[in-house]
Design a protein around this motif. Structure first.
Motif, PDB file in Angstrom:
ATOM      1  N   GLU A 147      -7.229  -5.426 -17.959  1.00 18.74           N
ATOM      2  CA  GLU A 147      -6.523  -5.309 -16.680  1.00 18.74           C
ATOM      3  C   GLU A 147      -7.243  -6.101 -15.586  1.00 18.74           C
ATOM      4  OE1 GLU A 147      -5.286  -1.475 -14.281  1.00 18.74           O
ATOM      5  OE2 GLU A 147      -4.986  -1.234 -16.437  1.00 18.74           O
ATOM      6  N   ILE A 148      -8.574  -5.987 -15.558  1.00 13.05           N
ATOM      7  CA  ILE A 148      -9.341  -6.690 -14.511  1.00 13.05           C
ATOM      8  C   ILE A 148      -9.319  -8.198 -14.749  1.00 13.05           C
ATOM      9  CG2 ILE A 148     -11.583  -6.955 -13.400  1.00 13.05           C
ATOM     10  CD1 ILE A 148     -12.181  -4.027 -14.345  1.00 13.05           C
ATOM     11  N   MET A 149      -9.479  -8.607 -16.025  1.00 14.79           N
ATOM     12  CA  MET A 149      -9.458 -10.052 -16.310  1.00 14.79           C
ATOM     13  C   MET A 149      -8.108 -10.648 -15.916  1.00 14.79           C
ATOM     14  SD  MET A 149     -11.732 -10.439 -19.833  1.00 14.79           S
ATOM     15  CE  MET A 149     -11.489 -12.197 -20.095  1.00 14.79           C
ATOM     16  N   LEU A 150      -7.018  -9.957 -16.248  1.00 15.26           N
ATOM     17  CA  LEU A 150      -5.687 -10.491 -15.928  1.00 15.26           C
ATOM     18  C   LEU A 150      -5.420 -10.468 -14.425  1.00 15.26           C
ATOM     19  CD1 LEU A 150      -3.498  -9.061 -18.840  1.00 15.26           C
ATOM     20  CD2 LEU A 150      -4.471 -11.347 -18.607  1.00 15.26           C
ATOM     21  N   ASP A 151      -6.057  -9.529 -13.747  1.00 13.24           N
ATOM     22  CA  ASP A 151      -5.942  -9.456 -12.301  1.00 13.24           C
ATOM     23  C   ASP A 151      -6.519 -10.710 -11.629  1.00 13.24           C
ATOM     24  OD1 ASP A 151      -4.994  -7.764 -10.347  1.00 13.24           O
ATOM     25  OD2 ASP A 151      -7.021  -7.119  -9.787  1.00 13.24           O
ATOM     26  N   GLY A 152      -7.482 -11.332 -12.310  1.00 14.70           N
ATOM     27  CA  GLY A 152      -8.086 -12.549 -11.754  1.00 14.70           C
ATOM     28  C   GLY A 152      -7.290 -13.806 -12.052  1.00 14.70           C
ATOM     29  N   CYS A 153      -6.128 -13.675 -12.653  1.00 19.78           N
ATOM     30  CA  CYS A 153      -5.439 -14.834 -13.228  1.00 19.78           C
ATOM     31  C   CYS A 153      -4.223 -15.381 -12.508  1.00 19.78           C
ATOM     32  CB  CYS A 153      -4.936 -14.502 -14.623  1.00 19.78           C
ATOM     33  SG  CYS A 153      -6.230 -14.311 -15.791  1.00 19.78           S
ATOM     34  N   ASN A 154      -3.540 -14.560 -11.748  1.00 16.43           N
ATOM     35  CA  ASN A 154      -2.274 -14.977 -11.141  1.00 16.43           C
ATOM     36  C   ASN A 154      -1.250 -15.521 -12.129  1.00 16.43           C
ATOM     37  OD1 ASN A 154      -3.167 -14.379  -8.517  1.00 16.43           O
ATOM     38  ND2 ASN A 154      -4.314 -16.304  -8.488  1.00 16.43           N
ATOM     39  N   TYR A 155      -1.112 -14.873 -13.276  1.00 12.93           N
ATOM     40  CA  TYR A 155      -0.019 -15.246 -14.167  1.00 12.93           C
ATOM     41  C   TYR A 155       1.290 -14.811 -13.522  1.00 12.93           C
ATOM     42  CZ  TYR A 155      -3.007 -16.054 -18.260  1.00 12.93           C
ATOM     43  OH  TYR A 155      -3.926 -16.538 -19.144  1.00 12.93           O
ATOM     44  N   PRO A 156       2.360 -15.577 -13.725  1.00 11.94           N
ATOM     45  CA  PRO A 156       3.651 -15.104 -13.214  1.00 11.94           C
ATOM     46  C   PRO A 156       4.070 -13.824 -13.954  1.00 11.94           C
ATOM     47  CG  PRO A 156       3.920 -17.138 -14.484  1.00 11.94           C
ATOM     48  CD  PRO A 156       2.442 -16.869 -14.392  1.00 11.94           C
ATOM     49  N   PRO A 157       4.839 -12.933 -13.273  1.00  9.55           N
ATOM     50  CA  PRO A 157       5.166 -11.631 -13.849  1.00  9.55           C
ATOM     51  C   PRO A 157       5.782 -11.705 -15.250  1.00  9.55           C
ATOM     52  CG  PRO A 157       6.129 -11.866 -11.661  1.00  9.55           C
ATOM     53  CD  PRO A 157       5.419 -13.148 -11.964  1.00  9.55           C
ATOM     54  N   GLU A 158       6.587 -12.750 -15.512  1.00 11.86           N
ATOM     55  CA  GLU A 158       7.294 -12.776 -16.802  1.00 11.86           C
ATOM     56  C   GLU A 158       6.354 -12.970 -17.998  1.00 11.86           C
ATOM     57  OE1 GLU A 158       7.892 -14.809 -14.267  1.00 11.86           O
ATOM     58  OE2 GLU A 158       8.012 -16.902 -14.904  1.00 11.86           O
ATOM     59  N   VAL A 159       5.135 -13.484 -17.765  1.00 13.43           N
ATOM     60  CA  VAL A 159       4.224 -13.599 -18.919  1.00 13.43           C
ATOM     61  C   VAL A 159       3.306 -12.383 -19.045  1.00 13.43           C
ATOM     62  CG1 VAL A 159       4.166 -16.119 -19.119  1.00 13.43           C
ATOM     63  CG2 VAL A 159       2.469 -14.984 -17.713  1.00 13.43           C
ATOM     64  N   ALA A 166     -17.269 -10.136 -11.907  1.00 14.21           N
ATOM     65  CA  ALA A 166     -17.591 -10.955 -13.087  1.00 14.21           C
ATOM     66  C   ALA A 166     -16.371 -11.091 -13.993  1.00 14.21           C
ATOM     67  CB  ALA A 166     -18.747 -10.332 -13.853  1.00 14.21           C
ATOM     68  N   LEU A 167     -15.648  -9.999 -14.200  1.00 15.30           N
ATOM     69  CA  LEU A 167     -14.513 -10.037 -15.131  1.00 15.30           C
ATOM     70  C   LEU A 167     -13.312 -10.796 -14.558  1.00 15.30           C
ATOM     71  CD1 LEU A 167     -14.658  -6.471 -16.735  1.00 15.30           C
ATOM     72  CD2 LEU A 167     -15.267  -8.649 -17.804  1.00 15.30           C
ATOM     73  N   LYS A 168     -13.116 -10.714 -13.250  1.00 15.35           N
ATOM     74  CA  LYS A 168     -12.016 -11.501 -12.654  1.00 15.35           C
ATOM     75  C   LYS A 168     -12.293 -12.993 -12.833  1.00 15.35           C
ATOM     76  CE  LYS A 168      -9.938  -8.619  -9.119  1.00 15.35           C
ATOM     77  NZ  LYS A 168      -9.512  -8.557  -7.725  1.00 15.35           N
ATOM     78  N   GLY A 169     -13.540 -13.384 -12.613  1.00 17.34           N
ATOM     79  CA  GLY A 169     -13.929 -14.797 -12.796  1.00 17.34           C
ATOM     80  C   GLY A 169     -13.732 -15.228 -14.240  1.00 17.34           C
ATOM     81  N   LEU A 170     -14.111 -14.350 -15.175  1.00 18.40           N
ATOM     82  CA  LEU A 170     -13.960 -14.659 -16.598  1.00 18.40           C
ATOM     83  C   LEU A 170     -12.475 -14.789 -16.956  1.00 18.40           C
ATOM     84  CD1 LEU A 170     -15.691 -15.029 -19.162  1.00 18.40           C
ATOM     85  CD2 LEU A 170     -15.441 -12.567 -19.586  1.00 18.40           C
ATOM     86  N   GLY A 171     -11.662 -13.925 -16.378  1.00 18.72           N
ATOM     87  CA  GLY A 171     -10.215 -13.973 -16.626  1.00 18.72           C
ATOM     88  C   GLY A 171      -9.630 -15.300 -16.160  1.00 18.72           C
ATOM     89  N   ALA A 172     -10.046 -15.753 -14.970  1.00 19.53           N
ATOM     90  CA  ALA A 172      -9.529 -17.012 -14.433  1.00 19.53           C
ATOM     91  C   ALA A 172      -9.920 -18.175 -15.348  1.00 19.53           C
ATOM     92  CB  ALA A 172     -10.057 -17.232 -13.020  1.00 19.53           C
ATOM     93  N   LYS A 173     -11.152 -18.165 -15.865  1.00 23.70           N
ATOM     94  CA  LYS A 173     -11.571 -19.238 -16.789  1.00 23.70           C
ATOM     95  C   LYS A 173     -10.697 -19.246 -18.040  1.00 23.70           C
ATOM     96  CE  LYS A 173     -16.566 -19.706 -16.133  1.00 23.70           C
ATOM     97  NZ  LYS A 173     -17.853 -19.486 -16.812  1.00 23.70           N
ATOM     98  N   HIS A 174     -10.290 -18.063 -18.491  1.00 19.16           N
ATOM     99  CA  HIS A 174      -9.492 -17.986 -19.713  1.00 19.16           C
ATOM    100  C   HIS A 174      -8.115 -18.625 -19.557  1.00 19.16           C
ATOM    101  CE1 HIS A 174     -12.726 -15.634 -21.347  1.00 19.16           C
ATOM    102  NE2 HIS A 174     -12.136 -15.656 -22.512  1.00 19.16           N
ATOM    103  N   VAL A 175      -7.604 -18.667 -18.329  1.00 19.67           N
ATOM    104  CA  VAL A 175      -6.326 -19.364 -18.119  1.00 19.67           C
ATOM    105  C   VAL A 175      -6.516 -20.838 -18.464  1.00 19.67           C
ATOM    106  CG1 VAL A 175      -4.501 -19.932 -16.471  1.00 19.67           C
ATOM    107  CG2 VAL A 175      -5.728 -17.768 -16.248  1.00 19.67           C
ATOM    108  N   GLN A 176      -7.672 -21.392 -18.014  1.00 25.72           N
ATOM    109  CA  GLN A 176      -7.943 -22.808 -18.311  1.00 25.72           C
ATOM    110  C   GLN A 176      -8.146 -23.058 -19.808  1.00 25.72           C
ATOM    111  OE1 GLN A 176     -11.338 -23.546 -15.770  1.00 25.72           O
ATOM    112  NE2 GLN A 176     -10.161 -22.765 -14.034  1.00 25.72           N
ATOM    113  N   TYR A 177      -8.589 -22.041 -20.535  1.00 26.08           N
ATOM    114  CA  TYR A 177      -8.765 -22.208 -21.987  1.00 26.08           C
ATOM    115  C   TYR A 177      -7.439 -22.104 -22.732  1.00 26.08           C
ATOM    116  CZ  TYR A 177     -13.654 -21.052 -20.853  1.00 26.08           C
ATOM    117  OH  TYR A 177     -14.905 -21.020 -20.319  1.00 26.08           O
ATOM    118  N   GLY A 178      -6.352 -21.830 -21.995  1.00 27.80           N
ATOM    119  CA  GLY A 178      -5.039 -21.715 -22.645  1.00 27.80           C
ATOM    120  C   GLY A 178      -4.733 -20.318 -23.162  1.00 27.80           C
TER     121      GLY A 178
END
Ligand code: HEM
Length: 144
Positions: free
Chosen positions: A127-139, A73-85
């Motif tokens: 940690e779990i939310m960001l794990d669902g995000c695939n942000y590049p390491p520098e961010v 659930a939290l990985k999915g929520l994290g991925a949605k947050h990328v779309q929210y900016g």
């Protein structure tokens, strides 16, 4: 990390008795302390947003002993947050605001033990939310 399930459940039960106070303070104080995040919510219907945020905390507390359910659930929520900016650097701000809101709303019922339990829980959630995000390491530098 093993989360402090009993402390999280006991404190959250007290917060559930004051849901409206909690969500009102949460967003008004977030925008006061961190005005830079306000534009992210420009399209949001804030009543609904407050309910969704609270429901997601209910979900977290109800699934503390079910790590698989919680993680997906939290990985999915994290991925949605990328779309929210939302950026990784926003997470500590929201976390600080969450702890402050809990302390203000619970007044003398709030304890140092609760603060430790929620600090650890929020860090695990982040940690779990960001794990669902695939942000590049520098961010992914949360120190800033
Ligand atoms: C523990 C961390 C967090 C939780 C549990 C959480 C929870 C939620 C939930 C449940 C939603 C609604 C998702 C949906 O519509 O399906 C949401 C939306 C949103 N969250 Fe979070 N959030 C967290 C962290 C953050 C952070 C760090 C920010 C950055 C300021 C943020 C900003 C937003 C924004 C901008 C939206 C979309 C609002 C809209 O336009 O409708 N959230 N969040």
């Amino acid at each position: 990390m093993t989360l402090k399930t009993d402390l999280l459940e006991t404190s959250f039960a007290l917060i559930c008795d004051r849901e409206t106070d909690f969500t009102n303070y949460f967003y008004s104080n977030l925008f006061k302390d961190y005005p830079e995040v306000k534009p992210l919510f420009s399209d949001a219907q804030m009543d609904e947003q407050a309910k969704k945020l609270f429901d997601s905390l209910v979900l977290v507390v109800n699934n503390l002993t079910k790590p698989d359910t919680l993680t997906s659930a939290l990985k999915g929520l994290g991925a949605k947050h990328v779309q929210y900016g939302v950026l990784p650097e926003h997470y500590p701000k929201v976390g600080g605001n969450l702890l402050k809101t809990m302390a203000v709303v619970l007044e003398d019922q709030w304890t140092d033990e609760y603060a430790v339990a929620w600090t650890e829980a929020y860090s695990a959630i982040t940690e779990i939310m960001l794990d669902g995000c695939n942000y590049p390491p520098e961010v992914l530098n949360l120190e800033t």
